[in-house]
Design an enzyme around this catalytic site. Sequence first.
Site, short mmCIF file in Angstrom:
data_model
loop_
_atom_site.label_atom_id
_atom_site.label_comp_id
_atom_site.label_asym_id
_atom_site.label_seq_id
_atom_site.Cartn_x
_atom_site.Cartn_y
_atom_site.Cartn_z
N HIS A 109 -53.27 -27.78 -74.46
CA HIS A 109 -51.94 -27.65 -73.65
C HIS A 109 -52.18 -26.42 -72.91
O HIS A 109 -52.04 -25.36 -73.60
CB HIS A 109 -50.70 -28.06 -74.15
N GLU A 166 -54.45 -32.22 -66.71
CA GLU A 166 -53.21 -31.73 -66.55
C GLU A 166 -53.23 -30.61 -65.63
O GLU A 166 -53.53 -29.54 -65.65
CB GLU A 166 -52.51 -31.23 -67.76
P1 PGA Z 1 -44.19 -32.64 -67.41
O1 PGA Z 1 -45.04 -32.16 -68.56
O2 PGA Z 1 -44.28 -34.27 -67.42
O3 PGA Z 1 -42.75 -32.18 -67.81
O4 PGA Z 1 -44.44 -31.94 -66.19
C1 PGA Z 1 -46.22 -32.60 -68.84
C2 PGA Z 1 -46.93 -31.78 -69.86
O5 PGA Z 1 -46.83 -30.59 -69.72
O6 PGA Z 1 -47.77 -32.44 -70.83
#
Ligand code: PGA
Length: 237
Positions: A109, A166
């Site tokens: 992540h 992401e």
């Molecule tokens: P968010 O986070 O939905 O708060 O943008 C997503 C993530 O970091 O996986």
Amino acid sequence: MCYYRVMSKLYIANWKSNKNRKEAQTWIKQFIDEVKPGLAVGKITDKIVVAPPFPFLQDLLAAIDSANLDKYIHLAVQDISPYEAGSYTGAVSAMNLEGFNVKYAIVGHSERRKYFRETSEDVANKVESCMTGEITPVVCVDLPEVEKQAKLIDSKFHSKTIVAYEPVEHIGTGIAQPLDEILDAIKRIKNHFPSSKTIYGGSVNLDNVEAMKQEQAIEGFLVGSTSLKADAFAQLI
Ligand code: PGA
């Protein structure tokens, strides 16, 4: 007969390091109450995954088991040791997770890459750890690291890996990336991970999820903020 149906998706609740034990227990109870009727009649056919902080795995597992929903609601961890079991103080290995019914591990992540200096090499080692424990890795990437990350992960593991696209600048902002840009990015990711499932994460919420659900290329969602409330996460599905 010809009919259109939105395909089943994967929904992963990423709590990050939020909640105390009591809040975690309340969340899972509420969530089960919300989704159980839909699951019982087959109205919900999606895969549901909850990724709590490690200390809450046991409570969530117990709640899911006692509701007989272990076939439908799965557990994930938000990280895993890049090493096998052994002398690695503070690390949680695939072996440590045996018995907790953990089916997925979020790895790489952007918050781990940023705050914990995790490298794409570390992420590739974590994918290997997942494989030893029959855990599906959910590898988070933004476009700049896709190519390197794909090369570092043994290609024989690609089909057993889920890639979460992401875009860093859309995480936690409340504003998801425009759909055409997401689709374009997923296309580019598929060039490097042709056999992996691809999901999207970055401010997925009740206002934007419906449009994304219609897209076959978006096979699921990694959900942060919206997953912190059980009813909101249930409504997304
Ligand atoms: P968010 O986070 O939905 O708060 O943008 C997503 C993530 O970091 O996986």
